[in-house]
Write a protein that holds these residues in place. Structure first.
Motif, mmCIF file in Angstrom:
data_model
loop_
_atom_site.group_PDB
_atom_site.id
_atom_site.type_symbol
_atom_site.label_atom_id
_atom_site.label_comp_id
_atom_site.label_asym_id
_atom_site.label_seq_id
_atom_site.Cartn_x
_atom_site.Cartn_y
_atom_site.Cartn_z
ATOM 1 N N ASP A 279 0.808 -1.216 0.000
ATOM 2 C CA ASP A 279 0.000 0.000 0.000
ATOM 3 C C ASP A 279 0.846 1.274 0.000
ATOM 4 O OD1 ASP A 279 1.039 -0.323 2.527
ATOM 5 O OD2 ASP A 279 -0.857 0.019 3.593
ATOM 6 N N ARG A 280 2.169 1.136 -0.145
ATOM 7 C CA ARG A 280 3.041 2.304 -0.215
ATOM 8 C C ARG A 280 3.676 2.369 -1.601
ATOM 9 N NH1 ARG A 280 8.790 3.358 2.978
ATOM 10 N NH2 ARG A 280 9.126 5.482 2.184
ATOM 11 N N PRO A 281 3.627 3.509 -2.275
ATOM 12 C CA PRO A 281 4.238 3.580 -3.611
ATOM 13 C C PRO A 281 5.734 3.241 -3.554
ATOM 14 C CG PRO A 281 2.889 5.515 -3.170
ATOM 15 C CD PRO A 281 3.002 4.782 -1.879
ATOM 16 N N PHE A 282 6.201 2.487 -4.543
ATOM 17 C CA PHE A 282 7.636 2.225 -4.635
ATOM 18 C C PHE A 282 8.044 2.090 -6.095
ATOM 19 C CE2 PHE A 282 5.866 -2.089 -4.428
ATOM 20 C CZ PHE A 282 6.624 -2.803 -5.352
ATOM 21 N N LEU A 283 9.279 2.467 -6.367
ATOM 22 C CA LEU A 283 9.875 2.306 -7.684
ATOM 23 C C LEU A 283 10.759 1.065 -7.666
ATOM 24 C CD1 LEU A 283 10.780 6.038 -8.421
ATOM 25 C CD2 LEU A 283 8.892 4.705 -9.409
ATOM 26 N N PHE A 284 10.665 0.277 -8.714
ATOM 27 C CA PHE A 284 11.247 -1.064 -8.754
ATOM 28 C C PHE A 284 12.387 -1.104 -9.769
ATOM 29 C CE2 PHE A 284 10.318 -5.604 -10.419
ATOM 30 C CZ PHE A 284 11.226 -6.182 -9.544
ATOM 31 N N HIS A 285 13.487 -1.750 -9.380
ATOM 32 C CA HIS A 285 14.607 -2.007 -10.289
ATOM 33 C C HIS A 285 14.976 -3.477 -10.191
ATOM 34 C CE1 HIS A 285 18.415 -1.609 -12.428
ATOM 35 N NE2 HIS A 285 19.002 -2.254 -11.438
ATOM 36 N N LEU A 286 15.196 -4.127 -11.346
ATOM 37 C CA LEU A 286 15.553 -5.541 -11.386
ATOM 38 C C LEU A 286 16.738 -5.726 -12.323
ATOM 39 C CD1 LEU A 286 14.843 -8.572 -10.753
ATOM 40 C CD2 LEU A 286 13.428 -8.505 -12.826
ATOM 41 N N SER A 287 17.852 -6.209 -11.789
ATOM 42 C CA SER A 287 19.027 -6.508 -12.608
ATOM 43 C C SER A 287 20.046 -7.232 -11.731
ATOM 44 C CB SER A 287 19.657 -5.234 -13.188
ATOM 45 O OG SER A 287 20.433 -4.551 -12.219
ATOM 46 N N ARG A 288 21.171 -7.617 -12.327
ATOM 47 C CA ARG A 288 22.248 -8.211 -11.518
ATOM 48 C C ARG A 288 23.081 -7.128 -10.832
ATOM 49 N NH1 ARG A 288 23.927 -8.900 -16.855
ATOM 50 N NH2 ARG A 288 25.906 -7.884 -17.393
ATOM 51 N N MET A 289 22.801 -5.859 -11.131
ATOM 52 C CA MET A 289 23.388 -4.693 -10.455
ATOM 53 C C MET A 289 24.889 -4.550 -10.677
ATOM 54 S SD MET A 289 21.127 -4.496 -6.957
ATOM 55 C CE MET A 289 19.688 -5.545 -6.909
ATOM 56 N N SER A 290 25.377 -5.038 -11.791
ATOM 57 C CA SER A 290 26.752 -4.747 -12.183
ATOM 58 C C SER A 290 26.848 -3.280 -12.581
ATOM 59 C CB SER A 290 27.160 -5.637 -13.355
ATOM 60 O OG SER A 290 26.341 -5.368 -14.482
#
Length: 360
Positions: A187-198
């Motif tokens: 119920d809280r807005p969030f921005l999402f990132h998906l990667s191996r983070m290199s």
């Protein structure tokens, strides 16, 4: 090796040394392989063609019993001989270090990217370039997964041979099971990132935005790579949460509940996560780099620079645009273009053409 009758011509599909299927190359190999295997009985009965998958021991059996299996071994980097010739050999990625079997028919390689060209180390660029040029010399036909990659292959490798562009698909997880991410409130807005983070995935741009935007929550997910674990151990921002090693159900939940998807990657050959997020109708924010404008098209929003003020302006504008009627439907229609069934059909049509078979 498992065979299904010696009379059939054989097509080899090489995964090379891929051992895990959670990254882009693994996803491509899994989705394409499943669809080729599903067509194997028809091809055998109608065309006298058998498919063999060339892969590591632990993946033998992955594509069922209607196909054969060849095991990868390290000596195949120096010499690769099979008892019977292959009518066609397809290496599923340009990082495959094994040779095609001696005496095989057309040798096809799928090039996903030439991202080594953008590496800051001159030695790394030279080393990868030397190996990639050697690969091209023993290749008859190249498939690129984007027009950007095709351009890199022609411009930097000087490739003048046959070349097709076949876009990847991207799974639509909308109807799949969902499992909440631990500690992330729906119920809280969030921005999402998906990667191996290199570093090439540019998670630093996401973290700098988070530091300048304390009111917004940021959730960063991906495999538990060394880079990702280092960031989780060192970043101390109260509005940033790392969740590593997520399942498909958790990924579907994150796409469904996020306010927007951030993907400021600096080097991509295609970029599957942005299209997966678009299937959910979410606003997607991409770097205007390499292939991402080609894949995101007019359905995405683009970062031209990565300072926090600039990225915040782009995200604010995109989140406002996402409130307009019809926005989600337009984004979903764009994502629907990238379909694994369509992708596999294009590869199978290429095989038929190279084997001299009538269109299927």
């Amino acid at each position: 090796m498992i065979q299904h009758g010696s009379a059939a011509q054989r097509v080899g599909i090489s995964l090379g040394n891929i051992g895990a299927l959670h990254d882009g190359l693994g996803e491509f190999s899994l989705q394409l392989g499943r669809r080729i295997a599903a067509q194997a009985p028809l091809w055998r009965e109608r065309d006298g063609i058998a498919f063999d998958f060339h892969l590591r021991d632990k993946l033998v059996g992955l594509f069922g019993d209607d196909v054969g299996y060849l095991r990868v071994n390290r000596w195949q980097r120096l010499r690769h001989v099979q008892p019977a010739p292959y009518a066609l050999w397809h290496s599923l990625h340009q990082l495959n270090k094994t040779l095609p079997p001696a005496g095989c028919g057309p040798r096809v390689v799928t090039f996903h990217d030439l991202n080594y060209l953008y590496h800051p180390s001159a030695f790394s660029r030279w080393r990868h370039d030397r190996r990639t040029r050697a690969l091209a010399r023993r290749t008859d036909h190249i498939v690129a997964i984007s027009h950007h990659t095709a351009s890199d292959v022609q411009r930097h490798l000087g490739w003048r041979g046959p070349l097709d562009v076949i876009h990847n698909g991207a799974r639509n997880l909308v109807a799949d099971a969902r499992e909440p991410l631990p500690g992330v409130a729906a119920d809280r807005p969030f921005l999402f990132h998906l990667s191996r983070m290199s570093p090439s995935k540019n998670p630093q741009a996401v973290l700098e935005l988070a530091a300048a935007w304390p009111e917004m929550a940021f959730v960063l997910c991906g495999p538990p790579s060394d880079d990702a674990q280092h960031l989780r151990a060192t970043v101390r921002l109260p509005n940033v949460q790392f969740v590593l090693g997520i399942s498909d159900a958790q990924k579907a939940w994150a796409y469904a509940h996020c306010t927007g998807f951030l993907f400021p990657s600096l080097t991509e050959g295609f970029g599957l996560p942005p299209i997966e997020a678009m299937h959910f109708g979410k606003p997607v924010f991409l770097a205007r780099r390499t292939c991402l404008p080609e894949i995101g098209g007019d359905a995405a929003f683009y970062f031209d620079s990565f300072d926090a003020a600039s990225t915040r302006r782009v995200v604010d504008a995109g989140l406002q645009a996402a409130l307009r009627p019809g926005f989600a439907a337009g984004v979903q229609a764009h994502a629907a273009q990238f379909d694994w069934d369509r992708c596999a059909a294009a590869y199978l049509a290429l095989y038929r053409r190279l084997l001299g078979l009538a269109p299927g």
